[in-house]
Design an enzyme around this catalytic site. Sequence first.
Site, PDB file in Angstrom:
ATOM      1  N   ARG A 230       0.866  -1.179   0.000  1.00 27.57           N
ATOM      2  CA  ARG A 230       0.000   0.000   0.000  1.00 27.57           C
ATOM      3  C   ARG A 230       0.904   1.231   0.000  1.00 27.57           C
ATOM      4  O   ARG A 230       1.924   1.267   0.693  1.00 27.57           O
ATOM      5  CB  ARG A 230      -0.924   0.033   1.225  1.00 27.57           C
ATOM      6  CG  ARG A 230      -2.121  -0.915   1.162  1.00 27.57           C
ATOM      7  CD  ARG A 230      -3.133  -0.516   0.074  1.00 27.57           C
ATOM      8  NE  ARG A 230      -4.268  -1.426  -0.006  1.00 27.57           N
ATOM      9  CZ  ARG A 230      -4.359  -2.483  -0.823  1.00 27.57           C
ATOM     10  NH1 ARG A 230      -3.356  -2.777  -1.632  1.00 27.57           N
ATOM     11  NH2 ARG A 230      -5.437  -3.234  -0.842  1.00 27.57           N
ATOM     12  N   ASP A 254       4.277  -0.316  -6.992  1.00 26.15           N
ATOM     13  CA  ASP A 254       3.020  -0.631  -7.678  1.00 26.15           C
ATOM     14  C   ASP A 254       1.883   0.143  -7.023  1.00 26.15           C
ATOM     15  O   ASP A 254       0.744   0.049  -7.463  1.00 26.15           O
ATOM     16  CB  ASP A 254       2.764  -2.143  -7.600  1.00 26.15           C
ATOM     17  CG  ASP A 254       1.567  -2.589  -8.419  1.00 26.15           C
ATOM     18  OD1 ASP A 254       1.482  -2.167  -9.602  1.00 26.15           O
ATOM     19  OD2 ASP A 254       0.721  -3.331  -7.891  1.00 26.15           O
ATOM     20  N   GLU A 259      -2.519   7.611  -4.847  1.00 26.69           N
ATOM     21  CA  GLU A 259      -2.868   6.999  -6.139  1.00 26.69           C
ATOM     22  C   GLU A 259      -4.345   7.140  -6.509  1.00 26.69           C
ATOM     23  O   GLU A 259      -4.703   7.065  -7.682  1.00 26.69           O
ATOM     24  CB  GLU A 259      -2.490   5.508  -6.145  1.00 26.69           C
ATOM     25  CG  GLU A 259      -3.350   4.627  -5.245  1.00 26.69           C
ATOM     26  CD  GLU A 259      -2.934   3.152  -5.299  1.00 26.69           C
ATOM     27  OE1 GLU A 259      -1.754   2.866  -5.110  1.00 26.69           O
ATOM     28  OE2 GLU A 259      -3.822   2.304  -5.535  1.00 26.69           O
ATOM     29  N   HIS A 291      -0.783  -0.113  -9.794  1.00 27.40           N
ATOM     30  CA  HIS A 291      -1.526  -1.073  -8.957  1.00 27.40           C
ATOM     31  C   HIS A 291      -2.021  -2.266  -9.796  1.00 27.40           C
ATOM     32  O   HIS A 291      -3.208  -2.604  -9.801  1.00 27.40           O
ATOM     33  CB  HIS A 291      -2.692  -0.385  -8.243  1.00 27.40           C
ATOM     34  CG  HIS A 291      -3.024  -1.034  -6.935  1.00 27.40           C
ATOM     35  ND1 HIS A 291      -3.298  -0.322  -5.785  1.00 27.40           N
ATOM     36  CD2 HIS A 291      -3.109  -2.341  -6.577  1.00 27.40           C
ATOM     37  CE1 HIS A 291      -3.551  -1.158  -4.789  1.00 27.40           C
ATOM     38  NE2 HIS A 291      -3.438  -2.391  -5.253  1.00 27.40           N
TER      39      HIS A 291
END
Length: 327
Positions: A230, A254, A259, A291
């Site tokens: 996260r 990622d 985000e 993600h």
Amino acid sequence: MKIAVFSTKPHDREFLKGGSHEFAFLEPRLDSTTAELAHGFGGACLFVNDTADAAAIDSLADGGCRLIALRCAGFNNVDLQAAKRRGIVVCRVPEYSPYAVAEHAAGLLLALNRKIHRAHARIREGDFSIKGLMGFDLHGKTAGVVGTGRIGAAFCRIMLGFGCRVLAHDPFPNPALQQLGVEYTPLPRLLESSDVVSLHCPLTPGTAHLIRAETIAQMKPGVFLINTSRGKLIHTPDAIHALKQGLIGALGIDVYEEETGVFFENLSDTIIADDVLMRLTTFPNVLITSHQGFFTREAVENIAATTLANIDEFAATGDCTNRVHPA
Ligand code: NAI
């Protein structure tokens, strides 16, 4: 049951079907301003960047929602106390393919180390030189894995396969990993000893900004840092500062703390206002994916199957085995 599916992407329409439930596929993300879209539905199906805060949950409950079915493992985006107060059951998909995320983390590491992203860009321009592309053998290096649940355990096994020494930190050590040679150690020792650090713990109040100036200072200069867990595990401005000083040798992410509203979207025709994210994109030793760690066929099939089973179980019994309770 009638289920409102928020943050719908094409793969949700493709895989989330079957059974006796009626799905309304909505493209907006859930927040307090969009929750009204689910009025009249018995359940809401959410993904990682939907915001089920107290205001959104009040609106969902006022509209008759009794179930939040997360089609993901993490649940940091749901106010569980508020859901409990309003009598909404929250369930999730605890496991769908730990390999998908662990393999993606390894992919980020390999690409950064051997500079595959830069080599690809060069070759497309007709530049076949290899100057500046030197990496290092992972064999014999030390990989530090923070969080050895399902995904962290799979990542440990991958790193062992590369011939790395693997250090791990987790409040609950996994004896099967210890048998394979993984050494559990307090976080400071892991940070000071590891050439590669990969984050696989959940985001909680205790892990928020786990990686910040103070902990970066404990790491080996030039460490490769990977985060597929996260975004908020890393204090991004501190990471940028450390990248500029060479303290972080490479960063593969990622996930990103801001985000929401950016990842999963095609913003190529817009001016992106987030200067921190845009600064990150300028580093040659930073690799960002949007993600997509979970995004394999196997994982998406499993997510859909478990989500459908969760909704079936709730419709039949009013409860769910994969229910998440407030801490
Ligand atoms: P899991 O629940 O199986 O494992 C989490 C592990 O972290 C547990 O062993 C727990 O004891 C440990 N942990 C908790 N607090 C810790 C701390 N302070 N320090 C070290 N370890 C700690 O979860 P799983 O399935 O392995 O997923 C890990 C995370 O990966 C999720 O929380 C989620 O945020 C992220 N994720 C990312 C995806 C992506 O597409 N990039 C997809 C799925 C999950």
